[in-house]
Write an enzyme that holds these catalytic residues in place. Sequence first.
Site, mmCIF file in Angstrom:
data_model
loop_
_atom_site.group_PDB
_atom_site.id
_atom_site.type_symbol
_atom_site.label_atom_id
_atom_site.label_comp_id
_atom_site.label_asym_id
_atom_site.label_seq_id
_atom_site.Cartn_x
_atom_site.Cartn_y
_atom_site.Cartn_z
ATOM 1 N N ILE A 51 139.284 105.489 -95.735
ATOM 2 C CA ILE A 51 139.516 106.280 -96.867
ATOM 3 C C ILE A 51 140.344 107.581 -96.265
ATOM 4 C CG2 ILE A 51 138.873 107.213 -99.069
ATOM 5 C CD1 ILE A 51 136.615 105.091 -99.164
ATOM 6 N N GLY A 52 139.698 108.096 -95.402
ATOM 7 C CA GLY A 52 140.010 109.518 -94.930
ATOM 8 C C GLY A 52 141.445 109.369 -94.406
ATOM 9 N N THR A 103 129.455 107.508 -102.987
ATOM 10 C CA THR A 103 129.600 105.904 -103.510
ATOM 11 C C THR A 103 128.930 105.777 -104.501
ATOM 12 O OG1 THR A 103 128.646 103.894 -102.732
ATOM 13 C CG2 THR A 103 127.596 105.750 -101.827
ATOM 14 N N ASP A 104 129.241 104.694 -105.337
ATOM 15 C CA ASP A 104 128.554 104.138 -106.384
ATOM 16 C C ASP A 104 127.235 103.300 -106.065
ATOM 17 O OD1 ASP A 104 129.421 101.835 -105.351
ATOM 18 O OD2 ASP A 104 130.452 100.927 -106.975
ATOM 19 N N GLU A 105 126.875 103.114 -104.766
ATOM 20 C CA GLU A 105 125.652 102.385 -104.279
ATOM 21 C C GLU A 105 124.337 103.398 -104.566
ATOM 22 O OE1 GLU A 105 125.799 100.409 -100.564
ATOM 23 O OE2 GLU A 105 127.906 99.562 -101.160
ATOM 24 N N TYR A 152 121.807 102.571 -96.159
ATOM 25 C CA TYR A 152 123.284 103.317 -96.212
ATOM 26 C C TYR A 152 123.200 104.243 -97.548
ATOM 27 C CZ TYR A 152 127.983 104.081 -97.959
ATOM 28 O OH TYR A 152 129.021 104.572 -98.541
ATOM 29 N N GLY A 160 136.284 113.017 -91.449
ATOM 30 C CA GLY A 160 136.205 111.389 -91.499
ATOM 31 C C GLY A 160 137.567 111.096 -91.712
ATOM 32 N N GLY A 161 138.628 111.738 -91.215
ATOM 33 C CA GLY A 161 140.032 111.639 -91.644
ATOM 34 C C GLY A 161 140.737 110.400 -90.724
ATOM 35 N N ALA A 162 139.922 110.065 -89.654
ATOM 36 C CA ALA A 162 140.643 108.895 -88.882
ATOM 37 C C ALA A 162 139.997 107.451 -89.344
ATOM 38 C CB ALA A 162 139.981 109.145 -87.311
ATOM 39 N N GLY A 163 138.878 107.609 -90.276
ATOM 40 C CA GLY A 163 138.545 106.441 -90.979
ATOM 41 C C GLY A 163 139.390 105.789 -92.080
ATOM 42 N N LYS A 174 123.329 108.314 -98.335
ATOM 43 C CA LYS A 174 124.398 108.772 -99.509
ATOM 44 C C LYS A 174 123.971 109.643 -100.370
ATOM 45 C CE LYS A 174 128.249 108.685 -98.888
ATOM 46 N NZ LYS A 174 129.255 109.586 -98.071
HETATM 47 P P1 NAD Z 1 134.696 104.719 -92.308
HETATM 48 O O1 NAD Z 1 133.550 104.122 -91.571
HETATM 49 O O2 NAD Z 1 136.054 103.873 -92.423
HETATM 50 O O3 NAD Z 1 135.196 106.041 -91.769
HETATM 51 C C1 NAD Z 1 134.086 107.262 -91.372
HETATM 52 C C2 NAD Z 1 134.942 107.908 -90.517
HETATM 53 O O4 NAD Z 1 133.771 109.144 -90.306
HETATM 54 C C3 NAD Z 1 135.314 107.444 -89.143
HETATM 55 O O5 NAD Z 1 136.611 107.853 -88.729
HETATM 56 C C4 NAD Z 1 134.276 108.249 -88.237
HETATM 57 O O6 NAD Z 1 134.723 108.410 -86.976
HETATM 58 C C5 NAD Z 1 133.795 109.607 -88.931
HETATM 59 N N1 NAD Z 1 132.515 109.884 -88.483
HETATM 60 C C6 NAD Z 1 131.382 109.191 -88.505
HETATM 61 N N2 NAD Z 1 130.363 110.081 -88.105
HETATM 62 C C7 NAD Z 1 130.968 111.127 -87.956
HETATM 63 C C8 NAD Z 1 130.645 112.401 -87.279
HETATM 64 N N3 NAD Z 1 129.025 112.704 -87.085
HETATM 65 N N4 NAD Z 1 131.294 113.373 -87.576
HETATM 66 C C9 NAD Z 1 132.672 113.458 -87.591
HETATM 67 N N5 NAD Z 1 133.109 112.197 -87.969
HETATM 68 C C10 NAD Z 1 132.302 111.248 -88.174
HETATM 69 O O7 NAD Z 1 134.476 104.861 -93.903
HETATM 70 P P2 NAD Z 1 135.219 104.941 -95.109
HETATM 71 O O8 NAD Z 1 135.062 103.566 -95.639
HETATM 72 O O9 NAD Z 1 136.577 105.577 -94.975
HETATM 73 O O10 NAD Z 1 134.236 105.695 -96.017
HETATM 74 C C11 NAD Z 1 134.835 107.275 -96.185
HETATM 75 C C12 NAD Z 1 133.586 107.920 -97.203
HETATM 76 O O11 NAD Z 1 133.798 107.308 -98.354
HETATM 77 C C13 NAD Z 1 132.317 107.722 -96.745
HETATM 78 O O12 NAD Z 1 131.604 108.900 -96.906
HETATM 79 C C14 NAD Z 1 131.884 106.815 -97.682
HETATM 80 O O13 NAD Z 1 130.251 106.845 -98.095
HETATM 81 C C15 NAD Z 1 132.570 106.782 -98.900
HETATM 82 N N6 NAD Z 1 132.919 105.736 -99.765
HETATM 83 C C16 NAD Z 1 133.272 104.652 -99.131
HETATM 84 C C17 NAD Z 1 133.664 103.580 -100.053
HETATM 85 C C18 NAD Z 1 134.394 102.325 -99.336
HETATM 86 O O14 NAD Z 1 134.339 101.253 -100.072
HETATM 87 N N7 NAD Z 1 134.746 102.207 -98.042
HETATM 88 C C19 NAD Z 1 133.223 103.697 -101.459
HETATM 89 C C20 NAD Z 1 133.229 104.576 -101.908
HETATM 90 C C21 NAD Z 1 132.604 105.960 -100.946
HETATM 91 O O1 DAU Z 2 130.388 100.558 -103.345
HETATM 92 C C1 DAU Z 2 130.958 101.109 -102.509
HETATM 93 C C2 DAU Z 2 130.461 100.587 -101.175
HETATM 94 O O2 DAU Z 2 131.269 99.514 -100.854
HETATM 95 C C3 DAU Z 2 130.724 101.801 -100.052
HETATM 96 O O3 DAU Z 2 129.903 102.761 -100.299
HETATM 97 C C4 DAU Z 2 130.700 101.304 -98.601
HETATM 98 O O4 DAU Z 2 130.551 102.112 -97.773
HETATM 99 C C5 DAU Z 2 131.441 100.177 -98.475
HETATM 100 O O5 DAU Z 2 131.227 99.518 -96.904
HETATM 101 C C6 DAU Z 2 131.242 99.079 -99.571
HETATM 102 O O6 DAU Z 2 129.732 98.448 -99.390
HETATM 103 P P1 DAU Z 2 129.500 96.840 -99.706
HETATM 104 O O7 DAU Z 2 128.232 96.600 -99.203
HETATM 105 O O8 DAU Z 2 129.776 96.593 -101.091
HETATM 106 O O9 DAU Z 2 130.941 96.438 -98.873
HETATM 107 P P2 DAU Z 2 130.872 95.070 -97.677
HETATM 108 O O10 DAU Z 2 132.418 94.841 -97.368
HETATM 109 O O11 DAU Z 2 130.146 95.203 -96.734
HETATM 110 O O12 DAU Z 2 130.540 93.918 -98.782
HETATM 111 C C7 DAU Z 2 131.136 93.498 -100.073
HETATM 112 C C8 DAU Z 2 130.248 92.262 -100.696
HETATM 113 O O13 DAU Z 2 130.474 91.075 -99.844
HETATM 114 C C9 DAU Z 2 128.797 92.455 -100.693
HETATM 115 O O14 DAU Z 2 128.122 91.874 -101.756
HETATM 116 C C10 DAU Z 2 128.299 91.635 -99.363
HETATM 117 C C11 DAU Z 2 129.295 90.544 -99.304
HETATM 118 N N1 DAU Z 2 129.697 90.157 -97.888
HETATM 119 C C12 DAU Z 2 129.911 91.067 -96.839
HETATM 120 C C13 DAU Z 2 130.308 90.869 -95.865
HETATM 121 C C14 DAU Z 2 130.558 91.718 -94.710
HETATM 122 C C15 DAU Z 2 129.709 88.775 -97.734
HETATM 123 O O15 DAU Z 2 129.578 88.013 -98.659
HETATM 124 N N2 DAU Z 2 130.331 88.332 -96.451
HETATM 125 C C16 DAU Z 2 130.602 89.249 -95.244
HETATM 126 O O16 DAU Z 2 130.885 88.780 -94.252
#
Ligand code: NAD
Ligand code: DAU
Length: 361
Positions: A12-13, A133-135, A158, A7-10, A162
């Site tokens: 956090i990655g 994730t904390d979710e 989701y 997931g390094g092109a995402g 997880k």
């Molecule tokens: P993101 O959606 O930005 O990136 C995910 C990456 O995974 C993408 O580059 C995608 O191409 C790759 N991917 C998806 N399916 C794949 C597959 N089958 N094989 C190989 N690669 C694949 O996600 P993110 O926000 O960077 O989150 C990264 C990790 O951290 C996830 O596991 C997520 O659950 C976790 N996380 C995210 C948050 C947040 O706030 N974004 C918080 C806590 C934990």
């Molecule tokens: O807590 C960690 C999680 O945080 C990660 O595991 C997830 O990958 C990441 O996407 C994020 O999840 P959330 O659902 O909390 O994030 P999101 O940005 O989608 O939404 C943040 C809050 O804002 C949530 O309460 C929903 C709200 N929201 C979201 C969107 C997209 C809005 O009010 N308006 C919006 O348009």
Amino acid sequence: MRVIVTGGAGFIGSALVRHLVLDKGYDVLTIDALTYAGCEASLRAVQDKANHRFVKADICDRAAMDVAIADFAPDRIMHLAAESHVDRSITGAADFIQTNIVGTFTLLEAARGYWSGLEADAKSAFRFLHVSTDEVYGSLGDEGLFEETTPYDPSSPYSASKAASDHLAKAWERTYGLPVVVSNCSNNYGPYHFPEKLIPLTILNAMEGRRLPVYGKGDNVRDWLFVDDHARALDIIIEKGRVGETYNVGGRNERQNIDVVRRICAVLDQLISGDTPRENLIEFVTDRPGHDARYAIDATKLETELGWRAHETFDTGIEKTVRWYLENQWWWQPLREKYDGRRLGLTAAKISGAPITGTPA
Ligand code: NAD
Ligand code: DAU
């Protein structure tokens, strides 16, 4: 040190890959399927570095994982590949079940096959970090924090997927002895964040004078962490964390959604003056089904046992983030053309009568 990052092109990655390649000087192999959320442009800073390689592959493809792991011979695997957007999981959960559960299972099996063939020293030094994730803990009331011992209670497809993957990772340690560590982090924000999530969507909509959709009353609380603080935490957890343990990651930055959106508007108003305050673009819209009320992380274990501290406060991090989006249109414009910010994640019952948001005000 040889590290595979899935997931390094995402979002956090890519922050983690930049940290490991540029700051730590590790040899890094990025494995990523480049789904809609994956973006090679996010790796531009490392693409010409001799200590970085990229393989486009799906973590569900066991043969591809076996070859990539055997060829690279890692000391560590850091597993971030996932479907990550809650709203998309409500619209359709299939990809979440496939990547987050089947994909994690496949990667754990490939890692186990490789690890079991290592010499004794390499075998005991090897680590697999499962990034989560904390979710998975569900929703908090007004009081309390998520601790590592908080029972799992996921609400969305989701977070359920997880949670399942966390249980698989823990089981592979208990049953097979694979040296697994698990991290559970709160909401991240920062550069290279796909513009479907609250913060980047709000920044771009506000820059373009489009409506700013806030779900429900905007009183849901999230605990925000700047992405580079998370990247450093992951490196510390895999380096020093105890095998079989969970570490919660969070920056003690709880905010109601409405306050996050207002803060972004205020920062943008300061940086580029407009005719009217951008707050006027806020639109309260139909709530997310199963919307968790509050997340908040107790990061004491990570702070005291492993010595990690967040560097950014919400105010410093959000200003950096807004400035980054203002200066890096080259990165987000192509993504915005593919996904225009249209509302996702409403169930059929909620779609009727719900305004489509993100259209020009
Ligand atoms: P993101 O959606 O930005 O990136 C995910 C990456 O995974 C993408 O580059 C995608 O191409 C790759 N991917 C998806 N399916 C794949 C597959 N089958 N094989 C190989 N690669 C694949 O996600 P993110 O926000 O960077 O989150 C990264 C990790 O951290 C996830 O596991 C997520 O659950 C976790 N996380 C995210 C948050 C947040 O706030 N974004 C918080 C806590 C934990
Ligand atoms: O807590 C960690 C999680 O945080 C990660 O595991 C997830 O990958 C990441 O996407 C994020 O999840 P959330 O659902 O909390 O994030 P999101 O940005 O989608 O939404 C943040 C809050 O804002 C949530 O309460 C929903 C709200 N929201 C979201 C969107 C997209 C809005 O009010 N308006 C919006 O348009």
